[in-house]
Design a protein around this motif. Structure first.
Motif, mmCIF file in Angstrom:
data_model
loop_
_atom_site.group_PDB
_atom_site.id
_atom_site.type_symbol
_atom_site.label_atom_id
_atom_site.label_comp_id
_atom_site.label_asym_id
_atom_site.label_seq_id
_atom_site.Cartn_x
_atom_site.Cartn_y
_atom_site.Cartn_z
ATOM 1 N N LEU A 70 3.283 -4.388 -6.836
ATOM 2 C CA LEU A 70 3.044 -3.019 -7.285
ATOM 3 C C LEU A 70 1.571 -2.693 -7.033
ATOM 4 C CD1 LEU A 70 4.843 -3.306 -10.737
ATOM 5 C CD2 LEU A 70 5.762 -2.210 -8.698
ATOM 6 N N ILE A 71 1.315 -1.600 -6.334
ATOM 7 C CA ILE A 71 -0.045 -1.157 -6.042
ATOM 8 C C ILE A 71 -0.219 0.228 -6.653
ATOM 9 C CG2 ILE A 71 -1.739 -0.634 -4.241
ATOM 10 C CD1 ILE A 71 -0.886 -3.537 -4.125
ATOM 11 N N HIS A 72 -1.272 0.385 -7.456
ATOM 12 C CA HIS A 72 -1.513 1.689 -8.077
ATOM 13 C C HIS A 72 -1.640 2.756 -6.993
ATOM 14 C CE1 HIS A 72 -3.294 4.880 -10.485
ATOM 15 N NE2 HIS A 72 -2.776 4.241 -11.522
ATOM 16 N N LYS A 73 -1.030 3.897 -7.232
ATOM 17 C CA LYS A 73 -0.967 4.950 -6.204
ATOM 18 C C LYS A 73 -2.329 5.491 -5.800
ATOM 19 C CE LYS A 73 3.784 6.234 -6.938
ATOM 20 N NZ LYS A 73 4.762 7.224 -7.272
ATOM 21 N N ASP A 74 -3.366 5.274 -6.618
ATOM 22 C CA ASP A 74 -4.703 5.747 -6.270
ATOM 23 C C ASP A 74 -5.432 4.831 -5.287
ATOM 24 O OD1 ASP A 74 -4.342 7.939 -7.872
ATOM 25 O OD2 ASP A 74 -5.566 7.192 -9.528
ATOM 26 N N LEU A 75 -4.916 3.624 -5.065
ATOM 27 C CA LEU A 75 -5.558 2.705 -4.126
ATOM 28 C C LEU A 75 -5.095 2.999 -2.708
ATOM 29 C CD1 LEU A 75 -5.393 -0.799 -5.865
ATOM 30 C CD2 LEU A 75 -7.387 0.638 -5.513
ATOM 31 N N VAL A 76 -6.039 3.075 -1.790
ATOM 32 C CA VAL A 76 -5.703 3.259 -0.384
ATOM 33 C C VAL A 76 -5.204 1.913 0.134
ATOM 34 C CG1 VAL A 76 -6.593 3.849 1.893
ATOM 35 C CG2 VAL A 76 -7.465 5.033 -0.132
ATOM 36 N N HIS A 77 -3.969 1.905 0.633
ATOM 37 C CA HIS A 77 -3.390 0.643 1.080
ATOM 38 C C HIS A 77 -2.304 0.883 2.112
ATOM 39 C CE1 HIS A 77 -0.459 1.953 -1.919
ATOM 40 N NE2 HIS A 77 0.412 1.170 -1.301
ATOM 41 N N HIS A 78 -1.884 -0.207 2.705
ATOM 42 C CA HIS A 78 -0.795 -0.168 3.687
ATOM 43 C C HIS A 78 -0.055 -1.493 3.600
ATOM 44 C CE1 HIS A 78 1.411 0.589 7.341
ATOM 45 N NE2 HIS A 78 1.002 -0.560 7.829
ATOM 46 N N CYS A 79 1.242 -1.442 3.452
ATOM 47 C CA CYS A 79 2.048 -2.658 3.434
ATOM 48 C C CYS A 79 2.204 -3.123 4.866
ATOM 49 C CB CYS A 79 3.404 -2.413 2.776
ATOM 50 S SG CYS A 79 4.369 -3.915 2.578
ATOM 51 N N THR A 80 1.619 -4.263 5.192
ATOM 52 C CA THR A 80 1.630 -4.738 6.571
ATOM 53 C C THR A 80 2.806 -5.641 6.890
ATOM 54 O OG1 THR A 80 0.212 -6.603 5.995
ATOM 55 C CG2 THR A 80 -0.874 -4.591 6.754
ATOM 56 N N GLU A 81 3.395 -6.265 5.870
ATOM 57 C CA GLU A 81 4.487 -7.188 6.153
ATOM 58 C C GLU A 81 5.351 -7.402 4.921
ATOM 59 O OE1 GLU A 81 5.082 -11.905 7.309
ATOM 60 O OE2 GLU A 81 3.102 -11.019 7.367
#
Length: 117
Positions: A70-81
């Protein structure tokens, strides 16, 4: 919030097991909500918490297993795999999720790896 405040890793031993759906348990949600990266193991089923983007990789055969990040929606991220390693002999099975986090104001990034073997 656009920075990593805190990370928790938790083996929850079945998200919808005998004790009920953890996503609907106020104490569980309260604990999770104090962190902005949550790595859950042995989820068995999907886990969704308001305010978080959920990435799940569930075991396809056998009991137990599965991971959810779970990643907080305010964090800039990308699921790579999101991958599952299930060899033909079925002696070892691994659920893996890798999420790339961008560090604001920087060209750097880091990776969060959640794995259950």
């Amino acid at each position: 919030m656009d920075y990593v405040r805190s990370i928790i890793s938790w083996n929850i031993a079945n998200a919808t097991g005998i004790l009920g759906n953890k996503s609907e348990d106020p104490e569980f949600v309260k604990t999770i909500s104090t962190h902005n990266i949550v790595c859950l193991q042995e989820t068995v089923s999907e886990v969704a918490i308001n305010g978080f983007k959920s990435y799940s990789n569930l075991r396809k055969a056998g009991k137990g297993g599965g991971v959810t990040t779970l990643i907080h929606k305010d964090l800039v991220h990308h699921c790579t795999e999101v991958s599952t390693n299930e060899p033909k002999d079925s002696t070892i099975s691994a659920n893996i999720i890798v999420v790339k986090l961008c560090i604001p104001g920087s060209s750097n990034s880091c990776y969060i790896v959640n794995c259950y073997i």
